[in-house]
Design an enzyme around this catalytic site. Structure first.
Site, mmCIF file in Angstrom:
data_model
loop_
_atom_site.group_PDB
_atom_site.id
_atom_site.type_symbol
_atom_site.label_atom_id
_atom_site.label_comp_id
_atom_site.label_asym_id
_atom_site.label_seq_id
_atom_site.Cartn_x
_atom_site.Cartn_y
_atom_site.Cartn_z
ATOM 1 N N GLN A 165 31.387 37.278 67.212
ATOM 2 C CA GLN A 165 31.808 38.671 67.131
ATOM 3 C C GLN A 165 32.612 38.985 68.390
ATOM 4 O O GLN A 165 32.126 38.782 69.516
ATOM 5 C CB GLN A 165 30.573 39.577 67.029
ATOM 6 C CG GLN A 165 29.870 39.471 65.693
ATOM 7 C CD GLN A 165 30.680 40.134 64.591
ATOM 8 O OE1 GLN A 165 30.697 41.339 64.465
ATOM 9 N NE2 GLN A 165 31.381 39.330 63.801
ATOM 10 N N ASP A 211 25.655 40.048 57.426
ATOM 11 C CA ASP A 211 25.403 38.803 58.162
ATOM 12 C C ASP A 211 25.016 37.627 57.265
ATOM 13 O O ASP A 211 23.963 36.984 57.458
ATOM 14 C CB ASP A 211 24.334 39.017 59.252
ATOM 15 C CG ASP A 211 24.598 40.259 60.099
ATOM 16 O OD1 ASP A 211 25.779 40.655 60.204
ATOM 17 O OD2 ASP A 211 23.644 40.844 60.644
ATOM 18 N N SER A 253 29.316 39.802 61.294
ATOM 19 C CA SER A 253 28.777 38.438 61.384
ATOM 20 C C SER A 253 28.691 37.716 60.052
ATOM 21 O O SER A 253 28.637 38.339 58.992
ATOM 22 C CB SER A 253 27.392 38.492 62.019
ATOM 23 O OG SER A 253 27.531 38.750 63.388
ATOM 24 N N ASP A 298 27.264 38.392 68.565
ATOM 25 C CA ASP A 298 26.624 37.313 67.801
ATOM 26 C C ASP A 298 27.432 36.015 67.628
ATOM 27 O O ASP A 298 28.619 36.072 67.349
ATOM 28 C CB ASP A 298 26.353 37.766 66.362
ATOM 29 C CG ASP A 298 25.750 39.130 66.258
ATOM 30 O OD1 ASP A 298 25.380 39.709 67.288
ATOM 31 O OD2 ASP A 298 25.664 39.622 65.128
#
Ligand code: FRU
Length: 487
Positions: A55, A167, A99, A39
């Site tokens: 990532q 995230d 993330s 990501d």
């Protein structure tokens, strides 16, 4: 206070990245310096430059031990590698620095990410915990906050998962900081939680902006939330989707929820749901707002279920070409960033060309290009555009004018894995006309139909020597074609 894990990653990437020849990399897409990338994270403006984190596992071409890698750019096309930003080196993130987002505050760059840890339960079993953490830095080095984790799953509504809570995407609005975070509600399916903070450390739960209710996949990952052209957009990447017509495909997908937002009540009212990209390799998009008012989206150019990358290479992971978003006729549209035009090289143009049978056009050839096609298909019952072609390989982009369906097929592109190769999307043909724009880079094809009304992004791993483009027409097509090489 130095981190041994971060120092090790920085030393490793510095020594190993230079060993990867530039010809192995895409020309205008950001690729991981070495190892694995998924990501995009922390896509944001800091001191007038665009920063992107991601990532990152520098040590191998598979997912493992998540770090945050770091690049920056002035034009979304050429990216400068910076030292890795975060390593999993604290008890609250030792199972992974997952993330998150980034925002500028008082001249500092603040990263907010998911710290993953494993705890021992009273019954002796182990359990995963995901909580949100911050790190403050100067654009290169970051210090994790003593207060970490700053948002925990205990702040979520009753019954929410303690394991799937991740995230955070952060932004500043009217002097307050907000973050959206993906999580799982008591029914086991996704929900997006909104939090607010004055200082990025003390966070309050505001609301659940939207819920999956087992309709669009399961867990909702990687949310983003922003106003666009009088609408409010919620982007999220659901896991475990099931295909629905041509709109959504199986597995991990991305949905764009278009609606309105009541800021006072923190309520999002969903009006419609669509795919922001119909291709085979598109996941976890993130956006930023530029000083000139554009909303730019970038995504990981890969699918979790199909780990395609050039065999033998020591890097595995690319981002899509960043895209300018807009809402037109109620749809979320995306076109390549205009900065790409500054990197054009040669130009080949055909006006009013009649395409008939199987043919090639002089100068319309290559593997790295921006190809625009304005097509009148009113006299055509089928069009195939074969790219990255030689005697053996090709990738097919075909249009069925009657049913208004555009299909991408990489079956004969030279893959050695038995993976999904074909995907179709509905497109609009207006008064016999359709506009296509195809971005080719060494390992990818991004197709934009009708100025980004529908987009399709996929990887192709065909040998670079396959560089012909062949048109194959049933009936005839009137075409204006412009090809630009890209440096
Ligand atoms: C999405 C994702 C995120 C998570 C990260 C881990 O691709 O699963 O939800 O933070 O990857 O690398």
């Amino acid at each position: 206070m130095g981190s041994t894990k971060l120092d090790r990653a920085r030393k490793y990437e510095k020594e190993e990245t230079v060993k990867i020849p530039a010809e192995q990399r895409p020309v205008f897409h950001m690729s991981v310096p070495v190892g694995w990338m998924n990501d995009p994270n922390g896509f944001s403006v800091y001191q007038d430059e665009y920063h992107l984190f991601y990532q990152y596992n520098p040590y191998g071409t598979g997912w493992d031990s998540m770090h945050w890698g770091h690049v920056k750019t002035k034009d979304f096309v050429k990216w400068e590698y910076l030292p890795a930003a975060l390593a999993p080196d604290e008890p609250y993130d030792e199972a992974g620095v997952f993330s998150g987002g980034a925002v500028e505050k008082d001249g500092k760059q603040v990263l907010i990410y998911t710290g993953v840890s494993e705890i021992d339960l009273p019954d002796g079993k182990k359990a995963v915990r995901q909580n949100q953490c911050v790190a403050v830095g100067d654009g290169i080095d970051y210090v994790k906050a003593e207060e970490n984790p700053v948002i925990t799953a205990s702040q979520l509504p009753e019954g929410s998962s303690l394991e799937d809570f991740r995230d955070p995407k952060v932004w500043k609005e009217d002097g307050m900081y907000y973050a959206v975070v993906g999580s799982r509600a008591a029914d086991g399916s996704g929900q997006i939680a909104l939090f607010s903070s004055e200082d990025l450390k003390d966070w309050k739960f505001c609301s659940i902006l939207d819920k999956c209710e087992n309709r669009y996949g399961k867990m909702w990952e990687c949310p983003d939330f922003f106003p666009l052209d009088e609408k409010q957009i919620l982007l999220t990447s659901p896991q475990d989707m099931m295909a629905e017509g041509l709109e959504f495909h199986n597995g991990n997908g991305v949905i764009g929820l278009i609606g309105s937002y009541d800021r006072e009540k923190y309520q999002f009212h969903r009006e419609m749901v669509q795919s922001p990209d119909y291709g085979l390799d598109f996941y976890a998009p993130q956006t930023l707002g530029t000083a000139d008012g554009r909303r730019i989206m970038i995504a990981w150019m890969k699918s979790w279920d199909m780990n395609l990358f050039p065999e033998g290479h020591r890097w595995n992971g690319m981002m899509t070409c960043p895209r300018e978003l807009s809402v037109r006729d109620g749809r979320l549209c995306a076109v390549p960033v205009r900065e790409l035009e500054e990197h054009y090289t040669d130009r080949t143009e055909y006006r009013g060309e009649t395409l008939r049978g199987e043919m090639e056009l002089e100068g319309i050839r290559g593997r790295v290009m921006d190809l625009s096609l304005d097509l009148d298909v009113s006299e055509c019952s089928g069009l195939r555009i074969l790219v990255a072609k030689d005697e053996r390989f090709y990738t097919e982009i075909s249009l069925d004018p009657e049913n208004e369906i555009l299909t991408f097929d990489r079956t004969w592109s030279g893959l050695r894995r038995d993976c999904v190769c074909r995907r179709s999307m509905k497109v609009r043909i207006r008064e016999g006309k359709i506009r296509l724009r195809i971005l080719l880079d060494r390992y990818s094809a991004e197709i934009f139909a009708n100025d980004g009304e529908n987009v399709m992004t996929s990887l192709i791993l065909t040998p670079q020597t396959a560089d012909r483009i062949v048109f194959d027409v049933k009936g005839s097509v009137q075409a204006d074609i412009v090809k630009h090489g890209i440096r």
